[in-house]
Motif scaffolding. Structure first.
Motif, PDB file in Angstrom:
ATOM      1  N   ASN A 148      -9.599  80.124 -92.591  1.00  0.00           N
ATOM      2  CA  ASN A 148      -9.948  78.431 -92.880  1.00  0.00           C
ATOM      3  C   ASN A 148     -11.474  78.448 -92.459  1.00  0.00           C
ATOM      4  O   ASN A 148     -11.846  77.500 -92.527  1.00  0.00           O
ATOM      5  CB  ASN A 148      -9.057  77.639 -92.304  1.00  0.00           C
ATOM      6  N   GLY A 149     -12.323  79.517 -92.198  1.00  0.00           N
ATOM      7  CA  GLY A 149     -13.488  79.454 -91.894  1.00  0.00           C
ATOM      8  C   GLY A 149     -13.816  78.862 -90.516  1.00  0.00           C
ATOM      9  O   GLY A 149     -15.163  79.013 -90.212  1.00  0.00           O
ATOM     10  N   MET A 150     -12.824  78.500 -89.879  1.00  0.00           N
ATOM     11  CA  MET A 150     -12.898  77.595 -88.678  1.00  0.00           C
ATOM     12  C   MET A 150     -12.365  78.600 -87.480  1.00  0.00           C
ATOM     13  O   MET A 150     -13.224  78.937 -86.493  1.00  0.00           O
ATOM     14  CB  MET A 150     -12.159  76.414 -88.687  1.00  0.00           C
ATOM     15  N   ALA A 151     -11.243  79.067 -87.518  1.00  0.00           N
ATOM     16  CA  ALA A 151     -10.706  79.873 -86.489  1.00  0.00           C
ATOM     17  C   ALA A 151     -11.307  81.053 -86.351  1.00  0.00           C
ATOM     18  O   ALA A 151     -11.726  81.766 -87.533  1.00  0.00           O
ATOM     19  CB  ALA A 151      -9.275  80.070 -86.894  1.00  0.00           C
TER      20      ALA A 151
ATOM     21  N   ALA B 167       0.539  97.503 -83.862  1.00  0.00           N
ATOM     22  CA  ALA B 167       1.805  98.129 -84.290  1.00  0.00           C
ATOM     23  C   ALA B 167       1.599  98.274 -85.835  1.00  0.00           C
ATOM     24  O   ALA B 167       2.290  99.221 -86.394  1.00  0.00           O
ATOM     25  CB  ALA B 167       2.754  97.249 -84.244  1.00  0.00           C
ATOM     26  N   GLU B 168       0.949  97.447 -86.379  1.00  0.00           N
ATOM     27  CA  GLU B 168       0.611  97.765 -87.867  1.00  0.00           C
ATOM     28  C   GLU B 168      -0.291  98.641 -88.475  1.00  0.00           C
ATOM     29  O   GLU B 168      -0.603  98.784 -89.676  1.00  0.00           O
ATOM     30  CB  GLU B 168       0.426  96.195 -88.654  1.00  0.00           C
ATOM     31  N   GLY B 169      -0.944  99.302 -87.441  1.00  0.00           N
ATOM     32  CA  GLY B 169      -2.060 100.590 -87.736  1.00  0.00           C
ATOM     33  C   GLY B 169      -3.254  99.769 -87.931  1.00  0.00           C
ATOM     34  O   GLY B 169      -4.232 100.493 -88.387  1.00  0.00           O
ATOM     35  N   PHE B 170      -3.630  98.686 -87.414  1.00  0.00           N
ATOM     36  CA  PHE B 170      -4.859  98.105 -87.649  1.00  0.00           C
ATOM     37  C   PHE B 170      -5.685  98.535 -86.304  1.00  0.00           C
ATOM     38  O   PHE B 170      -5.231  98.462 -85.272  1.00  0.00           O
ATOM     39  CB  PHE B 170      -4.990  96.427 -87.653  1.00  0.00           C
ATOM     40  N   PHE B 171      -7.048  98.751 -86.755  1.00  0.00           N
ATOM     41  CA  PHE B 171      -8.151  99.243 -85.679  1.00  0.00           C
ATOM     42  C   PHE B 171      -9.024  97.975 -85.222  1.00  0.00           C
ATOM     43  O   PHE B 171      -9.289  97.020 -85.939  1.00  0.00           O
ATOM     44  CB  PHE B 171      -8.875 100.197 -86.130  1.00  0.00           C
ATOM     45  N   ASP B 172      -9.113  97.722 -83.899  1.00  0.00           N
ATOM     46  CA  ASP B 172      -9.880  96.715 -83.316  1.00  0.00           C
ATOM     47  C   ASP B 172     -11.566  96.816 -83.367  1.00  0.00           C
ATOM     48  O   ASP B 172     -11.841  97.908 -82.526  1.00  0.00           O
ATOM     49  CB  ASP B 172      -9.337  96.288 -81.780  1.00  0.00           C
ATOM     50  N   THR B 173     -12.020  96.237 -84.231  1.00  0.00           N
ATOM     51  CA  THR B 173     -13.504  96.565 -84.501  1.00  0.00           C
ATOM     52  C   THR B 173     -14.501  96.097 -83.063  1.00  0.00           C
ATOM     53  O   THR B 173     -15.496  96.730 -82.927  1.00  0.00           O
ATOM     54  CB  THR B 173     -14.143  95.810 -85.474  1.00  0.00           C
ATOM     55  N   GLY B 174     -13.618  95.117 -82.107  1.00  0.00           N
ATOM     56  CA  GLY B 174     -14.541  94.744 -81.180  1.00  0.00           C
ATOM     57  C   GLY B 174     -15.592  93.804 -81.289  1.00  0.00           C
ATOM     58  O   GLY B 174     -16.058  93.057 -80.632  1.00  0.00           O
ATOM     59  N   ASP B 175     -15.276  93.314 -82.751  1.00  0.00           N
ATOM     60  CA  ASP B 175     -16.024  92.189 -83.361  1.00  0.00           C
ATOM     61  C   ASP B 175     -15.212  90.894 -83.430  1.00  0.00           C
ATOM     62  O   ASP B 175     -13.889  90.981 -83.566  1.00  0.00           O
ATOM     63  CB  ASP B 175     -16.770  92.538 -84.841  1.00  0.00           C
ATOM     64  N   VAL B 176     -15.970  89.689 -83.142  1.00  0.00           N
ATOM     65  CA  VAL B 176     -15.087  88.621 -83.477  1.00  0.00           C
ATOM     66  C   VAL B 176     -15.785  87.854 -84.435  1.00  0.00           C
ATOM     67  O   VAL B 176     -16.757  87.812 -84.677  1.00  0.00           O
ATOM     68  CB  VAL B 176     -15.509  87.672 -82.070  1.00  0.00           C
ATOM     69  N   ALA B 177     -14.891  87.119 -85.285  1.00  0.00           N
ATOM     70  CA  ALA B 177     -15.191  86.833 -86.730  1.00  0.00           C
ATOM     71  C   ALA B 177     -14.218  85.669 -87.280  1.00  0.00           C
ATOM     72  O   ALA B 177     -13.047  85.707 -86.621  1.00  0.00           O
ATOM     73  CB  ALA B 177     -15.146  87.879 -87.544  1.00  0.00           C
ATOM     74  N   SER B 178     -14.624  84.863 -88.166  1.00  0.00           N
ATOM     75  CA  SER B 178     -13.783  84.015 -88.855  1.00  0.00           C
ATOM     76  C   SER B 178     -14.024  84.537 -90.431  1.00  0.00           C
ATOM     77  O   SER B 178     -14.736  85.387 -90.750  1.00  0.00           O
ATOM     78  CB  SER B 178     -14.451  82.543 -88.701  1.00  0.00           C
ATOM     79  N   ILE B 179     -12.805  84.144 -90.998  1.00  0.00           N
ATOM     80  CA  ILE B 179     -12.575  84.282 -92.371  1.00  0.00           C
ATOM     81  C   ILE B 179     -12.343  83.267 -93.256  1.00  0.00           C
ATOM     82  O   ILE B 179     -11.534  82.307 -92.844  1.00  0.00           O
ATOM     83  CB  ILE B 179     -11.597  85.436 -92.584  1.00  0.00           C
ATOM     84  N   ASP B 180     -13.388  82.875 -94.101  1.00  0.00           N
ATOM     85  CA  ASP B 180     -12.967  81.520 -94.955  1.00  0.00           C
ATOM     86  C   ASP B 180     -12.109  81.660 -95.985  1.00  0.00           C
ATOM     87  O   ASP B 180     -11.546  82.602 -96.384  1.00  0.00           O
ATOM     88  CB  ASP B 180     -14.148  80.934 -95.401  1.00  0.00           C
ATOM     89  N   ALA B 181     -11.845  80.420 -96.549  1.00  0.00           N
ATOM     90  CA  ALA B 181     -10.640  80.669 -97.743  1.00  0.00           C
ATOM     91  C   ALA B 181     -10.981  81.544 -98.801  1.00  0.00           C
ATOM     92  O   ALA B 181     -10.126  82.090 -99.811  1.00  0.00           O
ATOM     93  CB  ALA B 181     -10.292  79.054 -98.158  1.00  0.00           C
ATOM     94  N   ASP B 182     -12.319  81.535 -99.073  1.00  0.00           N
ATOM     95  CA  ASP B 182     -12.641  82.512-100.190  1.00  0.00           C
ATOM     96  C   ASP B 182     -12.639  83.951 -99.690  1.00  0.00           C
ATOM     97  O   ASP B 182     -13.156  84.817-100.587  1.00  0.00           O
ATOM     98  CB  ASP B 182     -14.106  82.226-100.785  1.00  0.00           C
ATOM     99  N   GLY B 183     -12.179  84.191 -98.454  1.00  0.00           N
ATOM    100  CA  GLY B 183     -12.192  85.620 -98.056  1.00  0.00           C
ATOM    101  C   GLY B 183     -13.622  86.094 -97.358  1.00  0.00           C
ATOM    102  O   GLY B 183     -13.644  87.458 -96.998  1.00  0.00           O
ATOM    103  N   TYR B 184     -14.567  85.318 -97.319  1.00  0.00           N
ATOM    104  CA  TYR B 184     -15.827  85.544 -96.782  1.00  0.00           C
ATOM    105  C   TYR B 184     -15.671  85.540 -95.374  1.00  0.00           C
ATOM    106  O   TYR B 184     -15.174  84.946 -94.731  1.00  0.00           O
ATOM    107  CB  TYR B 184     -16.803  84.686 -97.030  1.00  0.00           C
ATOM    108  N   MET B 185     -16.176  86.941 -94.815  1.00  0.00           N
ATOM    109  CA  MET B 185     -15.987  87.078 -93.223  1.00  0.00           C
ATOM    110  C   MET B 185     -17.208  86.830 -92.557  1.00  0.00           C
ATOM    111  O   MET B 185     -18.297  87.231 -93.114  1.00  0.00           O
ATOM    112  CB  MET B 185     -15.531  88.480 -93.092  1.00  0.00           C
ATOM    113  N   GLN B 186     -17.002  86.170 -91.424  1.00  0.00           N
ATOM    114  CA  GLN B 186     -18.494  85.954 -90.647  1.00  0.00           C
ATOM    115  C   GLN B 186     -18.207  86.131 -89.367  1.00  0.00           C
ATOM    116  O   GLN B 186     -17.437  85.825 -88.583  1.00  0.00           O
ATOM    117  CB  GLN B 186     -18.825  84.458 -90.700  1.00  0.00           C
ATOM    118  N   ILE B 187     -19.254  87.350 -88.720  1.00  0.00           N
ATOM    119  CA  ILE B 187     -19.214  87.730 -87.723  1.00  0.00           C
ATOM    120  C   ILE B 187     -19.875  86.710 -86.641  1.00  0.00           C
ATOM    121  O   ILE B 187     -20.875  86.129 -86.730  1.00  0.00           O
ATOM    122  CB  ILE B 187     -19.892  89.048 -87.382  1.00  0.00           C
ATOM    123  N   THR B 188     -18.872  86.364 -85.464  1.00  0.00           N
ATOM    124  CA  THR B 188     -19.651  85.377 -84.607  1.00  0.00           C
ATOM    125  C   THR B 188     -20.182  86.003 -83.479  1.00  0.00           C
ATOM    126  O   THR B 188     -21.015  85.473 -82.962  1.00  0.00           O
ATOM    127  CB  THR B 188     -18.609  84.239 -83.982  1.00  0.00           C
TER     128      THR B 188
END
Ligand code: ADP
Length: 546
Positions: free
Chosen positions: A385-388, A414-435
């Protein structure tokens, strides 16, 4: 399951260069050399000489799987090694020469490199380390006989002599596409560097993503300037994407200062350039100091910025002064490196420049092949939602599973995802922003403050050359932000005017508690701000509010 009936052809790196040599034989590779002059050759030439490299390595006793190291700038010989080494089934290990000598020694011994190829600039470094690189049995300086240095490196070989002695016919072997192709160590801001071992398959798939229109859109009509070094995540995959698409490539060699980069862009009619913000800062400073008119002199259409966040002010400068669109991108060594690219969607076509720049500040949308999620401390997925904002996790066929010869390898969830060490939000259009990097985020009274957001707000001030924000201990709030600023030459910016400028640009409770001015900020070997060093420097700093 009913099995498909299509041909089973492995995705091999050699096939990229074979394609370029067949269908773009005359497309140029222009290189600024360590010896001085510009060098011009074509994909056909690179193909011929990469085969000579493979023959030479075979003659030296190199077998499939052996690690062959390079300490080299961006140039045609390095490109020949990219293809000659990986093409024959050996592993190209590109070493970042800006690492500390002890780190280079560690990396070479950890990788068990057998042969080291290096540019003339690194003769003193290799001389100092040669006796400590215990597995290396051949040292090759990447030059011709006339430039052979007078040095103490044991059994020094000359690159052009080595190639000259070999025939240029060589049949690229066919092998499993999951075979290792190249090796890159992360700079290891904490602990020892870790090796990411790419495969032929991951490199070819990544290359397709890079070339795709909503990726970096690399095509035969582009002249691509690789400011990002070939020793840093394979120059973001451009040597492979170049051959796949037949793009004309321009390699700056060791000359990465503003003037050299500007002149290369102008003289070679570069349309697309890729690099980290630090090099673009040097370019912009050169343009300012000489009062240049890039829009009138250059053919630049796009600039890809990654490695650190692209400040809004920088995207605006490229837009207004260069007429070039900034493509903000995010990734990491473990991701080959492409993760997200900030291209616009059809519904952004009516946006004003201001609105567009707000989108371009984000790191972008995932390219096909990269799955992303953000999770809280307990691993629970957060909404887009671009906030969380939460820990950014990724999964895909060009993302590392485990590190090379390392027991403490990345732990996938457990789902095979790698932790990037980055903290980010993703908005409703799918744009990711590194905080932030998880370790750089400022924890104030149980809430998180984004150091990147504060840095971007500060850098927008016309008198600021560079800015960094770190968390400093605070009795009441646990941590509060400290802003550290490098002023532009001749500017007398004060603490009060800096804070006044930022007021209204960030949440009030985010405003830094103090501002200090320094002459320069520490950068890592890959051009990133070294927050660890800054935190050490300001370890005993007492905030006025504390
Ligand atoms: P290193 O070897 O220094 O770790 P990487 O290129 O692997 O070099 O660094 C990856 C990290 O760089 C990412 O995890 C992220 O923190 C940062 N990074 C990369 N691109 C961006 C970007 N566009 N904006 C903000 N941070 C970025």
């Amino acid at each position: 399951m009913l099995k498909g009936l299509m041909q089973d052809r492995p995705l091999l790196i050699s096939s990229l260069l074979e394609h370029a040599a067949s269908f773009h034989p005359d497309a140029e590779i222009v290189s600024r050399t360590s010896e001085g002059p510009l060098h011009r050759c074509t994909y056909a030439d690179i193909h011929r000489r990469a085969k000579q490299v493979a023959n030479a390595l075979t003659a030296l006793g190199v077998a499939a799987g052996d690690r062959i190291a390079t300490l080299a700038w961006n140039g045609y010989r390095h490109m020949e090694l990219y293809y000659g080494v990986s093409g024959m089934g050996a592993v190209l290990h590109t070493i970042n020469p800006r690492l500390f000598p002890e780190q280079i020694e560690y990396i070479v011994n950890h990788a068990e490199d057998r042969i080291l190829f290096f540019d003339l600039s690194f003769v003193p470094l290799v001389e100092a380390l040669a006796s400590k690189m215990t597995t290396v049995c051949g040292f090759v300086v990447m030059t011709e006989r006339a430039h052979l240095p007078d040095c103490s490196i044991p059994g020094l070989l000359c690159y052009e002599d080595l190639l000259g002695a070999q025939a240029s016919d060589y049949a690229w072997p066919r092998f499993d596409e999951t075979t290792a192709s190249s090796l890159c160590y992360t700079s290891g801001t904490t602990g020892n560097p870790k090796g990411v071992l790419y495969s032929h398959r991951s490199s070819v798939l990544h290359s397709w993503a890079a070339c795709s229109v909503d990726g970096l859109a690399i095509g035969a009509s582009e002249t691509v300037l690789l400011v990002v070094p070939m020793f840093h995540v394979n120059a973001w995959g451009m040597p492979y994407a170049g051959a796949m698409s037949g793009a004309r490539l321009v390699m700056p060699g060791p000359a990465l200062d503003g003037r050299s980069v500007y002149e290369l862009m102008r003289d070679e009619k570069v349309t697309l350039a890729l690099g980290v913000p630090t090099v673009w800062l040097m370019l912009l400073q050169h343009v300012d100091s000489k009062g240049l008119k890039p829009k009138d002199e250059l053919c630049l259409r796009r600039v890809v910025i990654g490695g650190s966040s692209a400040p809004r002010a920088m995207s605006e400068r490229f837009e207004t002064d260069f007429g070039a669109f900034v493509v903000h991108a995010w990734g990491m060594t473990e991701m080959s490196p492409l993760g997200t690219v900030c291209n616009l969607l059809p519904r952004h076509s009516g946006c004003t420049l201001e609105q567009r720049l707000s989108i371009q500040e984000k790191q972008g949308r995932a390219v096909y092949g990269v799955e992303m999620k953000i999770v809280d401390d307990e691993g629970v997925s957060l909404p887009h939602n671009g906030m969380a904002s939460g820990h950014l996790l990724v999964r895909g066929p060009w993302i590392a599973g485990v590190y090379f010869r390392d027991e403490g390898s990345p732990t996938l969830d457990a789902e095979g995802f790698f932790d990037t060490g980055d903290v980010a939000s993703i908005d409703a259009d799918g744009y990711m922003q590194i905080t932030d990097r998880a370790k750089d985020v400022i924890k104030s009274g149980g809430e998180w403050i984004s150091s990147i957001a504060l840095e971007n707000a500060a850098i927008a001030h016309p008198a600021v050359a560079e800015a960094a924000v770190i968390g400093v201990a605070h009795a009441k709030w646990q941590e509060r932000p400290l802003l550290i600023v490098v002023r532009k030459p001749g500017q007398d910016l004060t603490r009060a005017s800096m804070l006044a400028f930022m007021t209204g640009r960030v949440a009030t409770w985010w405003l830094p508690d103090d501002v200090v001015f320094v002459d320069e900020l520490p950068h890592s070997a890959t051009g990133k701000l070294q927050k660890m060093k800054l935190r050490k420097m300001f370890n005993d700093y007492r905030l006025p509010s504390a």
